[in-house]
Structures are given as structure tokens and as C-alpha cells.
Design a protein around this motif. Structure first.
Motif, PDB file in Angstrom:
ATOM      1  N   LYS A 282       0.841  -1.197   0.000  1.00  0.00           N
ATOM      2  CA  LYS A 282       0.000   0.000   0.000  1.00  0.00           C
ATOM      3  C   LYS A 282       0.877   1.248   0.000  1.00  0.00           C
ATOM      4  N   LEU A 283       0.603   2.161  -0.921  1.00  0.00           N
ATOM      5  CA  LEU A 283       1.380   3.396  -1.030  1.00  0.00           C
ATOM      6  C   LEU A 283       0.594   4.566  -0.442  1.00  0.00           C
ATOM      7  N   ASP A 284       1.285   5.375   0.353  1.00  0.00           N
ATOM      8  CA  ASP A 284       0.704   6.619   0.851  1.00  0.00           C
ATOM      9  C   ASP A 284       0.467   7.560  -0.324  1.00  0.00           C
ATOM     10  N   ALA A 285      -0.556   8.404  -0.228  1.00  0.00           N
ATOM     11  CA  ALA A 285      -0.877   9.321  -1.329  1.00  0.00           C
ATOM     12  C   ALA A 285       0.293  10.255  -1.639  1.00  0.00           C
ATOM     13  N   LEU A 286       1.030  10.703  -0.612  1.00  0.00           N
ATOM     14  CA  LEU A 286       2.187  11.573  -0.836  1.00  0.00           C
ATOM     15  C   LEU A 286       3.269  10.832  -1.610  1.00  0.00           C
ATOM     16  N   ILE A 287       3.562   9.596  -1.207  1.00  0.00           N
ATOM     17  CA  ILE A 287       4.592   8.804  -1.893  1.00  0.00           C
ATOM     18  C   ILE A 287       4.188   8.537  -3.339  1.00  0.00           C
ATOM     19  N   ALA A 288       2.935   8.130  -3.525  1.00  0.00           N
ATOM     20  CA  ALA A 288       2.442   7.871  -4.886  1.00  0.00           C
ATOM     21  C   ALA A 288       2.494   9.139  -5.729  1.00  0.00           C
ATOM     22  N   GLY A 289       2.153  10.278  -5.109  1.00  0.00           N
ATOM     23  CA  GLY A 289       2.197  11.555  -5.824  1.00  0.00           C
ATOM     24  C   GLY A 289       3.614  11.932  -6.217  1.00  0.00           C
ATOM     25  N   ILE A 290       4.552  11.746  -5.299  1.00  0.00           N
ATOM     26  CA  ILE A 290       5.954  12.073  -5.593  1.00  0.00           C
ATOM     27  C   ILE A 290       6.476  11.187  -6.721  1.00  0.00           C
ATOM     28  N   ILE A 291       6.181   9.891  -6.654  1.00  0.00           N
ATOM     29  CA  ILE A 291       6.636   8.972  -7.703  1.00  0.00           C
ATOM     30  C   ILE A 291       6.056   9.380  -9.056  1.00  0.00           C
ATOM     31  N   SER A 292       4.744   9.652  -9.079  1.00  0.00           N
ATOM     32  CA  SER A 292       4.064  10.010 -10.335  1.00  0.00           C
ATOM     33  C   SER A 292       4.644  11.287 -10.934  1.00  0.00           C
ATOM     34  N   LEU A 293       4.731  12.335 -10.108  1.00  0.00           N
ATOM     35  CA  LEU A 293       5.242  13.613 -10.604  1.00  0.00           C
ATOM     36  C   LEU A 293       6.719  13.533 -10.963  1.00  0.00           C
ATOM     37  N   SER A 294       7.499  12.784 -10.167  1.00  0.00           N
ATOM     38  CA  SER A 294       8.931  12.668 -10.438  1.00  0.00           C
ATOM     39  C   SER A 294       9.186  11.976 -11.769  1.00  0.00           C
ATOM     40  N   LEU A 295       8.471  10.893 -12.015  1.00  0.00           N
ATOM     41  CA  LEU A 295       8.632  10.181 -13.286  1.00  0.00           C
ATOM     42  C   LEU A 295       8.201  11.056 -14.455  1.00  0.00           C
ATOM     43  N   ASN A 296       7.065  11.736 -14.268  1.00  0.00           N
ATOM     44  CA  ASN A 296       6.547  12.595 -15.337  1.00  0.00           C
ATOM     45  C   ASN A 296       7.476  13.767 -15.619  1.00  0.00           C
ATOM     46  N   ALA A 297       7.821  14.522 -14.566  1.00  0.00           N
ATOM     47  CA  ALA A 297       8.693  15.690 -14.748  1.00  0.00           C
ATOM     48  C   ALA A 297      10.098  15.270 -15.136  1.00  0.00           C
ATOM     49  N   GLY A 298      10.530  14.077 -14.663  1.00  0.00           N
ATOM     50  CA  GLY A 298      11.873  13.601 -14.994  1.00  0.00           C
ATOM     51  C   GLY A 298      12.088  13.429 -16.487  1.00  0.00           C
ATOM     52  N   ALA A 299      11.043  12.988 -17.192  1.00  0.00           N
ATOM     53  CA  ALA A 299      11.155  12.827 -18.646  1.00  0.00           C
ATOM     54  C   ALA A 299      11.382  14.167 -19.331  1.00  0.00           C
ATOM     55  N   TYR A 300      10.701  15.202 -18.846  1.00  0.00           N
ATOM     56  CA  TYR A 300      10.873  16.539 -19.423  1.00  0.00           C
ATOM     57  C   TYR A 300      12.200  17.159 -18.981  1.00  0.00           C
ATOM     58  N   MET A 301      12.609  16.865 -17.749  1.00  0.00           N
ATOM     59  CA  MET A 301      13.899  17.349 -17.267  1.00  0.00           C
ATOM     60  C   MET A 301      15.039  16.727 -18.068  1.00  0.00           C
ATOM     61  N   ALA A 302      14.866  15.473 -18.466  1.00  0.00           N
ATOM     62  CA  ALA A 302      15.890  14.807 -19.279  1.00  0.00           C
ATOM     63  C   ALA A 302      16.111  15.555 -20.596  1.00  0.00           C
ATOM     64  N   GLU A 303      15.029  16.035 -21.189  1.00  0.00           N
ATOM     65  CA  GLU A 303      15.141  16.807 -22.430  1.00  0.00           C
ATOM     66  C   GLU A 303      15.782  18.168 -22.176  1.00  0.00           C
ATOM     67  N   ILE A 304      15.487  18.759 -21.018  1.00  0.00           N
ATOM     68  CA  ILE A 304      16.119  20.033 -20.654  1.00  0.00           C
ATOM     69  C   ILE A 304      17.618  19.849 -20.490  1.00  0.00           C
ATOM     70  N   VAL A 305      18.007  18.765 -19.811  1.00  0.00           N
ATOM     71  CA  VAL A 305      19.437  18.470 -19.605  1.00  0.00           C
ATOM     72  C   VAL A 305      20.118  18.212 -20.938  1.00  0.00           C
ATOM     73  N   ARG A 306      19.480  17.407 -21.786  1.00  0.00           N
ATOM     74  CA  ARG A 306      20.059  17.117 -23.103  1.00  0.00           C
ATOM     75  C   ARG A 306      20.267  18.398 -23.898  1.00  0.00           C
ATOM     76  N   ALA A 307      19.234  19.238 -23.948  1.00  0.00           N
ATOM     77  CA  ALA A 307      19.337  20.489 -24.707  1.00  0.00           C
ATOM     78  C   ALA A 307      20.393  21.409 -24.102  1.00  0.00           C
ATOM     79  N   GLY A 308      20.481  21.448 -22.764  1.00  0.00           N
ATOM     80  CA  GLY A 308      21.468  22.294 -22.110  1.00  0.00           C
ATOM     81  C   GLY A 308      22.882  21.866 -22.428  1.00  0.00           C
ATOM     82  N   ILE A 309      23.129  20.563 -22.389  1.00  0.00           N
ATOM     83  CA  ILE A 309      24.468  20.041 -22.692  1.00  0.00           C
ATOM     84  C   ILE A 309      24.817  20.285 -24.152  1.00  0.00           C
ATOM     85  N   GLN A 310      23.862  20.045 -25.032  1.00  0.00           N
ATOM     86  CA  GLN A 310      24.130  20.216 -26.466  1.00  0.00           C
ATOM     87  C   GLN A 310      24.277  21.680 -26.865  1.00  0.00           C
ATOM     88  N   SER A 311      23.841  22.600 -25.994  1.00  0.00           N
ATOM     89  CA  SER A 311      24.007  24.025 -26.296  1.00  0.00           C
ATOM     90  C   SER A 311      25.443  24.505 -26.050  1.00  0.00           C
TER      91      SER A 311
END
Length: 218
Positions: A84-113
Motif C-alpha cells: 500500500k502506497l501513501d498518497a504523498l509517496i504515490a504523488g511524488i513517484i508520479s510527478l517525479s517520473l513525469n517531470a523527470g522525462a521533461y527534465m531529461a530533455e532540458i538536460v540534453r538540450a542544455g548540454i548540447q548548447s
């Protein structure tokens, strides 16, 4: 009941909920930054399998709506594993995975710049790839990434409202509970909207100020 009356009666509940919203956003962004850094570095690696791993993660997460991801983590995983996952833990996992994908593109673009000559010069001085990336390329790339990271913070803050569906007591959920008690739908959502607006506008101003400062520094 007037808007002032609603605020007097519920301001502590709303401020607590806003605190929970910011807590969830900050924690999620910390983990998302680590995930984004990892997959962003994999995406600029010279090894093909690393590209594949990074692109599979980024495409898979960006292709799934956040609400579906949240339902899967909060309801699906406990049913499959019995954990059983606490709502806070589930929320952090969900948002982290979601935002992490977009952050990966930010990091890639930053390095390639950053000019490739920077990395090549560091390698020619005998620095290993990892050290050259950490000490030469990333410090310069981070300056470029800061405005985008703040914008992602804003997006993640707004996305927390979706997690009201799993019962996390963030601002939108608190507003729904208050409305269920007093039926002041229009006024309550107006108050919630203004609270989001104040925080998000402040963050947007900070992002623009940093962008100007970075541009001036160049």
C-alpha cells in the motif's frame, strides 16, 4: 457567504493545502532533477544502447497522461504487489517520473548548447569523459538550464492538482472539500485560482529575471 467570509473561515485549511502542494512540488522536482540528469546524460552519450534506454523512458512517460500514471502507481501497483502506497509517496513517484522525462530533455538540450570544443579541449588535457562532463560542460549547461528548470517547476506545481484524484490533500482537493460543505463553488474556485496565480506569477517573474541575468552575463 462573501469571499472575505470564506477566507476567514478557511484560510488555515487553504494555507496548509498550499504548503502541501509546494512540498509535493519541491520533493518531486528534486527527484525529477536526478532522473532528468541521469537520462539526459544517457541521451548525449556516444553509446547507442544508452540512447535507446533514455529514449524509451522519455517516450513512454511523455506518452502516458499523468492521471493514468497516478492511477497506475496508487491503485495498480498495490493490487499487483500488495504494498500500500501513501498518497504523498504515490504523488511524488508520479510527478517525479513525469517531470523527470521533461527534465531529461532540458538536460540534453542544455548540454548540447555548449560548444563541443569545450568537451574536446578537456579530453585533450587528459580528463576522463565523466570528469570533463562534470567539471567543464555541466557547470556551463546548468546556467542555460535554470530558466527551463523553473518553468518545469511551474508546470509541476500546476500538475499537482491532478493528484486530487488519488486523495492527496493539495490545494485543489482542499477546495473540493470546502465546496462540499458550503456549496460556494464559484467563489471558492475563484479563491483557489487566485492562490495558484499568485504563486505561479511569482515563479514566472523569477524565471524571467534569471533569464535576463544569464543573457546579460553572456
Amino acid at each position: 457567504m462573501s469571499i472575505v467570509g470564506l477566507l476567514k473561515e478557511n484560510y488555515m485549511t487553504l494555507l496548509t493545502a498550499m504548503g502541501k502542494t509546494l512540498e509535493l512540488t519541491l520533493l518531486s522536482l528534486v527527484f525529477a532533477s536526478l532522473i532528468g540528469l541521469l537520462f539526459g546524460l544517457l541521451n548525449v552519450s556516444k553509446k547507442k544502447w544508452m540512447h535507446v534506454v533514455a529514449n524509451v523512458y522519455i517516450d513512454a512517460i511523455r506518452g502516458v497522461p499523468l492521471i493514468v500514471l497516478a492511477f497506475f502507481i496508487y491503485f495498480g501497483i498495490p493490487l499487483a504487489t500488495g504494498i500500500k502506497l501513501d498518497a504523498l509517496i504515490a504523488g511524488i513517484i508520479s510527478l517525479s517520473l513525469n517531470a523527470g522525462a521533461y527534465m531529461a530533455e532540458i538536460v540534453r538540450a542544455g548540454i548540447q548548447s555548449i560548444d563541443k570544443g569545450q568537451l574536446e579541449a578537456a579530453r585533450s588535457l587528459g580528463l576522463p569523459y565523466g570528469t570533463a562532463m562534470r567539471r567543464v560542460v555541466l557547470p556551463q549547461a546548468i546556467r542555460v538550464m535554470i530558466p527551463s528548470i523553473i518553468n518545469q517547476f511551474i508546470i509541476t506545481l500546476k500538475d499537482t492538482s491532478i493528484l486530487s484524484v488519488i486523495g492527496f490533500p493539495e490545494l485543489t482537493k482542499a477546495g473540493s472539500i470546502i465546496i462540499a460543505r458550503n456549496y460556494e463553488t464559484f467563489k471558492m474556485w475563484a479563491i483557489i485560482g487566485v492562490m495558484y496565480l499568485i504563486v505561479i506569477t511569482t515563479l514566472s517573474k523569477i524565471a524571467k529575471a534569471l533569464e535576463r541575468r544569464i543573457s546579460y552575463g553572456k
